[in-house]
Design an enzyme around this catalytic site. Structure first.
Site, PDB file in Angstrom:
ATOM      1  N   LYS A 209    -121.289  99.944  19.479  1.00 33.72           N
ATOM      2  CA  LYS A 209    -121.889  98.693  19.033  1.00 33.72           C
ATOM      3  C   LYS A 209    -122.139  97.851  20.272  1.00 33.72           C
ATOM      4  CE  LYS A 209    -121.533  95.012  15.719  1.00 33.72           C
ATOM      5  NZ  LYS A 209    -120.722  94.413  14.650  1.00 33.72           N
ATOM      6  N   ARG A 219    -126.618  86.803  11.300  1.00 31.61           N
ATOM      7  CA  ARG A 219    -125.709  85.663  11.396  1.00 31.61           C
ATOM      8  C   ARG A 219    -126.132  84.556  10.427  1.00 31.61           C
ATOM      9  NH1 ARG A 219    -124.316  86.424  17.287  1.00 31.61           N
ATOM     10  NH2 ARG A 219    -123.495  88.552  17.193  1.00 31.61           N
ATOM     11  N   LYS A 232    -120.066  87.945  22.117  1.00 36.83           N
ATOM     12  CA  LYS A 232    -119.160  89.061  21.813  1.00 36.83           C
ATOM     13  C   LYS A 232    -119.091  90.078  22.953  1.00 36.83           C
ATOM     14  CE  LYS A 232    -119.648  88.306  16.857  1.00 36.83           C
ATOM     15  NZ  LYS A 232    -119.732  88.886  15.493  1.00 36.83           N
ATOM     16  N   GLU A 248    -116.385 105.930  24.208  1.00 35.28           N
ATOM     17  CA  GLU A 248    -115.999 105.376  22.903  1.00 35.28           C
ATOM     18  C   GLU A 248    -115.990 106.486  21.848  1.00 35.28           C
ATOM     19  OE1 GLU A 248    -114.887 102.550  21.855  1.00 35.28           O
ATOM     20  OE2 GLU A 248    -115.392 101.053  23.351  1.00 35.28           O
ATOM     21  N   LYS A 263    -125.343 101.137  17.041  1.00 40.50           N
ATOM     22  CA  LYS A 263    -125.907  99.885  16.538  1.00 40.50           C
ATOM     23  C   LYS A 263    -126.164  98.940  17.694  1.00 40.50           C
ATOM     24  CE  LYS A 263    -124.464  96.108  13.511  1.00 40.50           C
ATOM     25  NZ  LYS A 263    -123.443  95.635  12.604  1.00 40.50           N
ATOM     26  N   SER A 289    -130.619  93.669  11.556  1.00 41.39           N
ATOM     27  CA  SER A 289    -131.414  92.564  11.005  1.00 41.39           C
ATOM     28  C   SER A 289    -132.588  92.169  11.902  1.00 41.39           C
ATOM     29  CB  SER A 289    -130.501  91.362  10.765  1.00 41.39           C
ATOM     30  OG  SER A 289    -129.849  90.983  11.969  1.00 41.39           O
ATOM     31  N   TYR A 328    -132.089  97.890   5.899  1.00 41.84           N
ATOM     32  CA  TYR A 328    -132.393  96.930   4.832  1.00 41.84           C
ATOM     33  C   TYR A 328    -133.614  97.385   4.038  1.00 41.84           C
ATOM     34  CZ  TYR A 328    -129.040  94.288   7.480  1.00 41.84           C
ATOM     35  OH  TYR A 328    -127.882  93.922   8.124  1.00 41.84           O
TER      36      TYR A 328
END
Ligand code: PBG
Length: 340
Positions: A209, A219, A232, A248, A263, A289, A328
């Site tokens: 990520k 958000r 982040k 990872e 992502k 998004s 989506y």
């Protein structure tokens, strides 16, 4: 024979008769030679949910996408299941009064995610449920973990996320998908699930990520935009890194992940391909998004054909090696594939 043809292929075109366009001459032929296809089985549908009843609110930054209260999302889930979409992934927008420093509402066995899980299990049992155990929808600072003195405390966050995973498994979640990027959370969740007898609850790890600008509209959808202090970057991966994503993946697999995810999606197709090639794991992409919003905004302006761009973007994930895509667009694409 021209030099370029010879060097770009392992087969010498001695006679000069090689014509790659021949296979592209008609729709039937293009279909026959197409290497990758998109099917409804590739789709996972992320849905936004909200408290209350009979509520359906549009999300300005994601035209065509709404937040639904649990009673209404059931109808959407039923349609999705009928279309053959394998799984659904809820993201909750809870009232600000329920958010705090440690995201404690995530441990409430009657929270919005758990209400959703139980309702779907009862009414639409044929669809799989994938739940995120990250804390961000429930913290008053919008971070995915517990904030202590300006720092996201790794181990305390892992404990909280692990407890959340158990709460979700108890409610009936099929797959725990932690999106927080804390170190060690996959192993901790696996151990806790097994310890509680949830051997069959899977883990889809948000393995790679990235600290990305493409999460912007999300958000707004879960109302964390105004809350988030800082960014982040101390826990998501730097967009310049690829080897790190492989490390990872190595950790997540060793710790017991069943499936891996990358992502955002489209800016990271190279990571999907590399991870699939190096680890041969079920590998998923999240078309986030901002990717959705870009296609919709350009389409609304008449700058591109939205439906074609949507299909092309999803097919690109398959070509890159993804086994499935969180998108989506899932219901819209499923509908189009059905009528194809
Ligand atoms: C955080 C989380 C994010 C998304 C889902 N869960 C990113 C973030 O807020 O930093 C993004 C999804 C999207 O943009 O579609 N745990």
């Amino acid at each position: 024979m021209n030099k370029h043809q010879a060097s770009s292929s392992s087969v010498d075109d001695i006679t000069g008769h090689r014509r790659l366009r021949r296979n592209r001459k008609a729709a039937w032929s293009r279909r026959m030679v197409q290497e990758n296809q998109l099917s409804v089985d590739d789709l996972i549908w992320p849905v936004f949910i909200i408290e209350g009843e009979n509520r359906c609110e549009e999300i300005a930054a994601m035209p065509g996408i709404s937040r639904y209260s649990v009673d209404l999302v059931l109808k959407e889930a039923e349609k999705a299941a009928k279309l053959g979409i394998p799984a659904i992934a809820p993201f909750p927008n809870v009232s600000l009064s329920k958010r705090d420093q440690t995201g404690s509402e995530i441990l409430n066995p009657d929270n919005l995610i758990c209400q959703f899980i139980r309702a779907i299990k009862k009414e639409v049992p044929e669809i799989g449920i994938i739940t995120d155990a990250a804390l961000d929808p429930f913290t008053d600072h919008g971070h995915d973990g517990v904030l202590r003195d300006g720092i996201i405390a790794n181990d305390e966050s892992v404990e909280q996320i692990t407890r959340a995973a158990l709460v979700q498994a108890e409610a009936g979640s099929d797959v725990i998908a932690p999106s927080d990027m804390m170190d060690g959370r996959i192993g901790a969740i696996r151990e806790a699930l097994d310890g509680a007898g949830f051997h069959d609850v899977s883990i889809m790890s948000y393995t790679a990520k990235y600290a990305s600008a493409f999460y912007g509209p999300y958000r707004e959808a879960i109302n964390t935009g105004g809350l988030l202090k800082g960014d982040k970057r101390t826990y998501y991966i730097d967009p310049g890194n690829s080897d790190e994503a492989m490390r990872e993946a190595e950790s997540d697999i060793a710790e017991g992940a069943d499936m891996l995810m990358i992502k955002p999606g489209m800016p990271y197709l190279d990571i999907i391909r590399r991870m699939k090639d190096e680890f041969s794991m079920p590998t998923f992409a999240y078309q986030v998004s901002g990717e959705y919003a870009m296609i919709e905004a350009a389409s609304a302006n008449g700058w591109l054909d939205g439906e074609r761009a949507m299909m092309e973007s999803l097919l690109a994930f398959k070509r890159a090696g993804a086994d499935g895509i969180l998108t989506y667009y899932a219901p819209k694409v499923a509908e189009m594939l059905k009528n194809d």
